[in-house]
Enzyme design. Structure first.
Site: not given
Ligand code: GCW
Length: 605
Positions: A339, A311, A232
């Site tokens: 989240e 995720d 990311e």
């Molecule tokens: O789930 C995603 C999140 C990001 C997060 C990323 C991660 C810290 O939307 O906000 O960043 O995973 O785990 O690195």
């Protein structure tokens, strides 16, 4: 004093107590006048408890005595028997990862601002940090990573000028057996004088070695560095054509002389995917990348893997990496921050989910348990007063991965509210069932990602459909889901044979993962005789009705104030949210399928 599950301890821990044994004696004396301590330094984190008449004896290692004192307090407060024999934590590393930014915000934080950062500085109430230490120690959490894995600006590198501040924070938490860990940015050398961060360039390794020396000089017991690399938009070794093992091992060599660890996150995938491309499948990414590198990481590297291949969704199969890295130290990463699981507005007790995941992974394959934190400056620490159950249970699971979810949840309830017996039953079963309820009204059958993009709260079935994150359900008028078998993206092939066969067969695949692994027509006959579309409708109706029932039940419980009012306010929102999910999702699938509901309920077609 802020509210915690340790309400029985009315006096705050005084700042001048600087050893775990000092704190242990102070805490135990608040609950029982006759406790004797025996320090056995070689016992480390272990302890044992004994009762003779009205007197108690705690035997334990340097931090073991403190864990013993809290175990004693828990048992006395909850009216439970003392654990028998010597107690030793199963995992030596039991870590909370906090995604706190130095500006005081928390990425995916739902409990207020950071407990230790504000305005690009360290800023905290030492008294509150001691309370935090107490909370963590009382459930055996021994490492706290204080800064976000997304290390955004050089200001957040926690380098030289900030080290004295890190040192002060570490000093407050040390007597509680809590060591700090720091997230680092792989490109730090480049932002501090070098023209490269290539892990094979000797100047880069030298930079990290010198940096590690400075850091450990200030904080000699720092647990290590946590790294999100090549993920990311975070920089990483792939920029230089190097492998993750090469990147991680270079850092590992730099921290090894100080006993430090490199915790390297395995959350790596193509976050710039084209939704038109049906051959790239995000769940395959981590295994494709890391499995070939099994056995090539140094001893002090731990690969930290999210529990599922996507995720932190409400339901995912176990990441196949847990079964495919036998020669690597690995940690399972949970997410207490809700989240994708209700933003600490919806009730979602995670322990039953962890039980399933740990049973599938096999506790002995892991070297550590890690969780993204759910803490913030809110008075009750976790936004929703019931979200504290997740922090509490996480500690217990990391200490003993055979932990029974219901026992852990009940213990938290007794320590926190101590409701009358019939109410306790209602409340504990509400929490035990809360994940299932959330799953039913949001994303049953393994359908993931139908959330509003970015914020990840509330229904949006096509919100992620034409985006670059690799998160699709590909619903159309005929079918929904992705074929992840050999004929499709091949994801099932990453599992050991038996599991691969189970998941690849839609007749055998567990219902809750059916649409994770398969693309099926709406009239697909489920094992219970219902059609797939009817099951989608039913689950959403049932989940929503269950949320309404939870709300009615909560009103009957004598949860003490202010928690009662706070919880009721949030649950009112949860019910509204559940209705929204039910109607949006059912309408979405009704419009595609044209199938009427067998029970004639209202769908907004
Ligand atoms: O789930 C995603 C999140 C990001 C997060 C990323 C991660 C810290 O939307 O906000 O960043 O995973 O785990 O690195």
């Amino acid at each position: 004093m802020r509210r915690t599950w340790l309400g029985i301890l009315s006096k705050p821990v005084p700042g001048e107590l600087e050893t775990p044994s000092g704190i242990a004696a102070f805490e135990a004396a608040q609950v029982c006048p006759d406790v004797r301590f025996a320090l056995r330094e070689d016992w480390g984190e272990s302890y044992s408890l004994e009762k003779t008449g009205d007197a108690y004896a705690v035997t334990g290692g340097t931090t073991g005595v403190l864990y013993g004192a809290y175990a004693l307090i828990r048992a006395i407060a909850a009216g439970e028997p003392l654990p028998e024999g010597r107690q030793t934590p199963y995992y030596p590393l039991r870590m909370l990862d906090c995604w706190d930014n130095m500006d005081g915000t928390i990425e995916r934080g739902y409990s207020g601002r950071s407990l230790w950062f504000e305005d690009d500085e360290f800023s905290y109430d030492p008294e509150r940090i001691r309370q935090l230490g107490r909370m963590l120690a009382s459930v055996g959490i021994n490492v706290l990573c204080i800064n976000n894995v997304n290390v955004h600006q050089p200001a957040q590198h926690l380098t030289d000028s900030l080290l004295p501040e890190v040192k002060k924070l570490a000093a407050i938490l040390r007597p509680f057996g809590v060591r700090l860990m720091l997230s680092i940015d792989f490109s730090q050398p480049m932002q501090n004088g070098l023209d490269t961060s290539d892990p094979l360039d000797p100047r880069v390794e030298e930079w990290w070695t010198e940096h590690a020396e400075k850091v450990w000089q200030e904080i000699p017991d720092l647990a290590g560095f946590l790294v999100k690399a090549d993920s990311e938009h975070r920089p990483g070794p792939s920029v230089y054509g190097r492998t993750h093992a090469q990147g991680a091992n270079m850092l590992a060599r730099a921290v090894a002389p100080f006993g430090g660890k490199i915790v390297w996150r395995a959350f790596v995938y193509n976050c710039l995917q084209d939704w038109r491309d049906t051959t790239t499948d995000r769940p395959c990414a981590a295994y494709d990348l890391y499995h070939p590198q099994d056995g090539s990481f140094d001893n002090n590297v731990i690969l930290q893997i999210k529990y599922g291949p996507y995720d932190f969704q409400v339901r995912e199969p176990l990441s196949p990496l847990f079964l495919g890295m036998p020669r690597t130290s690995i940690a399972m990463e949970m997410q207490l921050a809700q989240e994708y699981t209700g933003h600490q507005i919806d009730v979602y007790a995670m322990a039953p989910m962890w039980r399933e995941l740990l049973d599938q992974a096999g506790k002995e394959k892991l070297s550590a348990l890690v969780a993204v934190g759910n803490l913030g400056r809110d008075d009750n620490w976790t936004g929703h007063p019931f979200a504290a159950v997740n922090l509490f249970c996480f500690g217990l699971f990391a200490w003993d991965p055979d932990c029974d979810p219901e026992t852990a949840i009940r213990l938290w309830e007794r320590l926190t509210y101590n409701l009358p017996a019939d109410q306790e039953e209602t409340f504990v079963s509400m929490l035990m069932n809360s994940r299932h309820v959330y799953e039913q009204y949001t994303a049953p059958l393994g359908l993931c990602w139908m959330v509003r993009p970015d914020i990840h709260y509330g229904p949006s079935p096509y919100g992620y459909e034409f985006q670059l994150w690799g998160t699709y359900n590909r619903a159309d008028r005929d079918a929904v889901g992705i074929d992840r078998t050999k004929k499709g993206t091949g994801f099932t092939e990453q599992y050991p044979k038996e599991l691969a066969q189970l998941y690849a067969d839609p007749e055998k695949c567990p219902d809750e993962l059916l649409l994770f692994f398969h693309r099926l027509p709406y009239d697909w006959k489920m094992r219970d005789g219902r059609t797939l579309i009817q099951r989608i409708y039913d689950d959403h109706f049932d989940g929503c009705a269950a949320a309404e029932k939870m709300y009615a039940e909560l009103k009957t419980l004598s949860i003490p104030e202010p928690d009662r009012t706070e919880a009721l306010q949030r649950m009112e929102r949860q019910v509204r949210n559940a209705r929204e999910w039910r109607d949006v999702t059912n309408t979405f699938f009704h419009r595609f399928s044209g199938a009427p509901d067998a029970h004639g309920r209202r769908i907004y077609a």
